[in-house]
Design a protein around this motif. Structure first.
Motif, PDB file in Angstrom:
ATOM      1  N   HIS A 180      -8.739  34.478 -12.657  1.00  0.00           N
ATOM      2  CA  HIS A 180      -8.157  34.946 -11.400  1.00  0.00           C
ATOM      3  C   HIS A 180      -7.360  36.234 -11.581  1.00  0.00           C
ATOM      4  O   HIS A 180      -7.500  37.197 -10.815  1.00  0.00           O
ATOM      5  CB  HIS A 180      -7.261  33.872 -10.783  1.00  0.00           C
TER       6      HIS A 180
ATOM      7  N   THR B  78     -11.294  38.121 -10.789  1.00  0.00           N
ATOM      8  CA  THR B  78     -11.597  37.809  -9.387  1.00  0.00           C
ATOM      9  C   THR B  78     -10.507  38.292  -8.437  1.00  0.00           C
ATOM     10  O   THR B  78     -10.815  38.782  -7.340  1.00  0.00           O
ATOM     11  CB  THR B  78     -11.814  36.299  -9.204  1.00  0.00           C
ATOM     12  N   GLY B  79      -9.239  38.159  -8.821  1.00  0.00           N
ATOM     13  CA  GLY B  79      -8.159  38.643  -7.967  1.00  0.00           C
ATOM     14  C   GLY B  79      -8.224  40.152  -7.763  1.00  0.00           C
ATOM     15  O   GLY B  79      -8.263  40.632  -6.618  1.00  0.00           O
TER      16      GLY B  79
ATOM     17  N   GLY C 243     -11.193  41.199  -5.621  1.00  0.00           N
ATOM     18  CA  GLY C 243     -11.319  40.602  -4.295  1.00  0.00           C
ATOM     19  C   GLY C 243     -12.448  39.597  -4.191  1.00  0.00           C
ATOM     20  O   GLY C 243     -13.011  39.387  -3.110  1.00  0.00           O
TER      21      GLY C 243
ATOM     22  N   THR D 233     -13.066  36.440  -3.596  1.00  0.00           N
ATOM     23  CA  THR D 233     -12.324  35.293  -3.085  1.00  0.00           C
ATOM     24  C   THR D 233     -13.115  33.996  -3.111  1.00  0.00           C
ATOM     25  O   THR D 233     -12.543  32.919  -2.908  1.00  0.00           O
ATOM     26  CB  THR D 233     -11.864  35.567  -1.646  1.00  0.00           C
ATOM     27  N   ARG D 234     -14.423  34.066  -3.331  1.00  0.00           N
ATOM     28  CA  ARG D 234     -15.254  32.861  -3.364  1.00  0.00           C
ATOM     29  C   ARG D 234     -15.674  32.532  -4.793  1.00  0.00           C
ATOM     30  O   ARG D 234     -16.711  31.901  -5.005  1.00  0.00           O
ATOM     31  CB  ARG D 234     -16.485  33.047  -2.486  1.00  0.00           C
TER      32      ARG D 234
ATOM     33  N   ARG E  52     -14.262  30.921  -8.492  1.00  0.00           N
ATOM     34  CA  ARG E  52     -13.174  30.238  -9.184  1.00  0.00           C
ATOM     35  C   ARG E  52     -13.722  29.031  -9.930  1.00  0.00           C
ATOM     36  O   ARG E  52     -14.863  28.611  -9.740  1.00  0.00           O
ATOM     37  CB  ARG E  52     -12.106  29.784  -8.189  1.00  0.00           C
TER      38      ARG E  52
ATOM     39  N   ASP F  40     -20.111  37.876  -4.190  1.00  0.00           N
ATOM     40  CA  ASP F  40     -19.129  38.080  -5.259  1.00  0.00           C
ATOM     41  C   ASP F  40     -19.802  38.489  -6.560  1.00  0.00           C
ATOM     42  O   ASP F  40     -19.299  39.360  -7.284  1.00  0.00           O
ATOM     43  CB  ASP F  40     -18.311  36.801  -5.478  1.00  0.00           C
TER      44      ASP F  40
END
Length: 586
Positions: free
Chosen positions: A244, A248-249, A252, A254-255, A257, A313
């Motif tokens: 994260h 991913t953070g 962006g 967001t989908r 994890r 993503d």
């Protein structure tokens, strides 16, 4: 000096890259940087805006939909999400089939027990998938980030970070061995049988490599699980937090994890009715939790599996790497670090080309997108990502191919079919005229392009033309041949190829195969003197995989005094005989 060190030295010399201990001196990421604007972001757009041919993108979807039916006995997947693009444009983003179709698997009848129609869930653009081994790419990127920052040494011993790891003959295993699957570890061990986390670790500490590190390529989940342990040790953060905070953070995504919350379940593709004996654990329908048994036993967070994501993503991640590590205003890697991920470290193991984390040049799922620089990965659940810096194109295929059971699918036929169509969608512009002769991309085919019989008895006859080829190395061959007995027998014609800025290459066997740089080459061939000589280009493919094919343009045969044949003359062009070749404007 061991084989792996020799391979590294060859790679260093070829790329101008020095890797010693934790210090890095790297060559620039020229391919990706040249192919992109550096920090371009993604948007949906037309095939034309992406520089792609619409008909082949439409065929990509048609080909993928064929695997929703028996292929050959059962569907390869219940559904999939397809995403393809080039540059900053996503030209195709198409869901097909069902994200959730089966409630269970009936092993007695080898059939799936379907949910009632109202409970089935169709695929959507934003459907989230268990990525399985595509997760390894995220762990690899996190490791390369730490290498870039000097906290991790590519050639450092794993045991220097995890002293317990050095047992059972693993004392010389390095971080590079883990990232390139040359550690000697076997493919996997059932960590899920160990009841506690500490006992799972002991299994890894006590695991002996099958081969001395660096002497063989053997794909293993244990490599990335071990790398996870190293990353968590040197950063003091668990892997899901690293994912994260570092990837991913900032991007962006967001989908994307580990361990998606229960609220995500209606948008997640189901996987397997997991029961023994085909699964290591009895869990019933796995939906919203990680499918891999070892990752599940590790709490859903593992270096080799466990990441959930959607097609968009993954496209953002791919665009970031093709940009040289940046996306918009965010940079997660320096271009020099991305270069390591797209550079073959396994030169000593032909056929198992591998960058840091990424597989390279693998026709078995990259299809005709495969080049020495094409990078990608697959996941057991039916997922894949392919990135081609040469054409700046990217392909995401996310399928739920273990739904309802893993035994229903084998091989990577949908991945190959879709990759072939995306490769074909990238135009090849003719070199001289409005059209060029194209061999096609069919398997198990012999295609021929023949000139009419010519009188070369005066001597000094020479063939000139332009040639573009990209074939599966060794398996698919393009040959120049001549016959002086009306095609009863054929003999190879040696020729020379050259391209601007590079020395000419002699082709004494009269053949080319493999990678040519996807650029036009000039061909020159001296022809045998005879009253009647027929020349032909013959392209032969095997049944498994194909490359992008071959193009011929500007065929011309001359002597010092006269022109014997010139494709630019309409009458001469009309005398060409093509079997399997077509005149193509792209």
């Amino acid at each position: 000096m061991t084989d792996d060190r020799r391979g590294l030295t060859r790679r260093q010399l070829a790329r101008g890259t020095l890797v010693l201990g934790g210090a890095l001196a790297l060559a620039p990421f020229t391919a990706a940087a040249a192919a992109s604007d550096g920090r371009r972001t993604l948007r949906h757009g037309s095939p034309e805006r992406a520089g792609l041919l619409p008909a082949h993108l439409r065929q990509l979807v048609t080909d993928a939909e064929a695997f929703l039916g028996p292929s050959p006995a059962h569907p390869w997947y219940a559904g999939a999400v397809l995403l393809a693009g080039r540059g900053g444009t996503v030209a195709l983003h198409e869901p097909i089939g069902m994200a959730v179709r089966y409630a269970a698997y009936d092993e007695k009848t080898d059939t799936g027990v379907e949910f009632p129609a109202e409970q089935q869930v169709p695929m959507a653009r934003d459907t989230v998938f268990d990525l399985a081994s595509v997760s390894k790419l995220f762990t690899s990127i996190l490791a390369v980030q730490q290498i870039e920052r000097g906290a991790l040494g590519l050639e450092a011993k794993v045991a220097s970070y995890l002293p317990e790891f050095g047992a059972a003959g693993k004392q010389d295993m390095t971080i590079r061995h883990l990232l390139t699957h040359t550690s000697g570890f076997r493919a996997w061990i059932p960590l899920y049988n160990a009841p506690t986390y500490e006992e799972k670790l002991k299994l890894i500490w006590n695991e002996a490599p099958l081969n001395p590190p660096g002497t063989r390529y053997l794909y293993s989940d244990l490599n990335l699980i071990s790398l996870q342990l190293v990353l968590e040790k040197i950063t003091g953060r668990p892997l899901d937090t690293l994912l994260h905070d570092e990837i991913t953070g900032p991007l962006g995504m967001t989908r994307t994890r580990y361990n998606p919350p229960a609220s995500w379940k209606p948008r997640i593709a189901a996987t397997e009715d997991a029961r023994k004996p085909w699964s290591g654990l009895d869990r019933g329908l796995v939906w919203g939790e990680v499918h891999d048994e070892n990752a599940f036993s590790l709490g859903g967070v593992a270096g080799h599996a466990g990441v959930f994501s959607c097609a968009w993503d993954l496209a953002v991640l791919g665009r970031t790497l093709l940009n040289g590590g940046a996306y918009g205003r965010t940079r997660i890697l320096e271009p020099e670090s991305v270069e390591l991920m797209f550079t073959d470290f396994n030169t000593g193991f032909p056929g198992d080309e591998h960058g840091l984390g990424f597989e390279l040049y693998q026709h078995w799922y990259m299809g005709a997108m495969a080049t020495p620089r094409t990078a990608g990965h697959t996941g057991f659940t039916g997922t894949s990502l392919v990135l081609d810096p040469t054409t700046d194109s990217f392909l995401v295929v996310l399928g739920n191919s273990v739904h309802p059971v893993r035994s229903w699918r084998s091989g990577s036929a949908p991945r190959v079919a879709t990759a072939n169509q995306l490769a074909r969608a990238v135009p090849v512009r003719p070199r001289h005229r409005r059209t060029a002769w194209f061999s096609g991309m069919a398997g198990s085919t012999a295609a021929t392009l023949a000139l009419p019989a010519l009188d070369t008895s005066a001597g000094g006859a020479r063939l000139r033309c332009s040639l573009w080829w990209d074939t599966e190395p060794q398996a698919d061959v393009l040959a120049l041949e001549a016959s002086s007995d009306d095609g009863t027998t054929w003999q190879p014609v040696p020729f020379t190829t050259d391209r601007p800025g590079e020395p000419a290459q002699e082709r004494p066997g009269g053949t080319v195969t493999g990678w040519s740089g996807r650029v036009w080459h000039r061909v020159t061939a001296d022809l045998p003197p005879a009253r009647s000589v027929v020349l032909r280009w013959r392209y032969a493919t095997d049944r498994l995989y194909v490359g992008r094919g071959a193009y011929v343009d500007g065929l011309r045969v001359t002597t010092q005094r006269r022109v014997l044949f010139d494709e630019a003359r309409p009458k001469d062009a009309a005398r060409i005989t093509a079997s399997g070749w077509t005149a193509s404007a792209d």
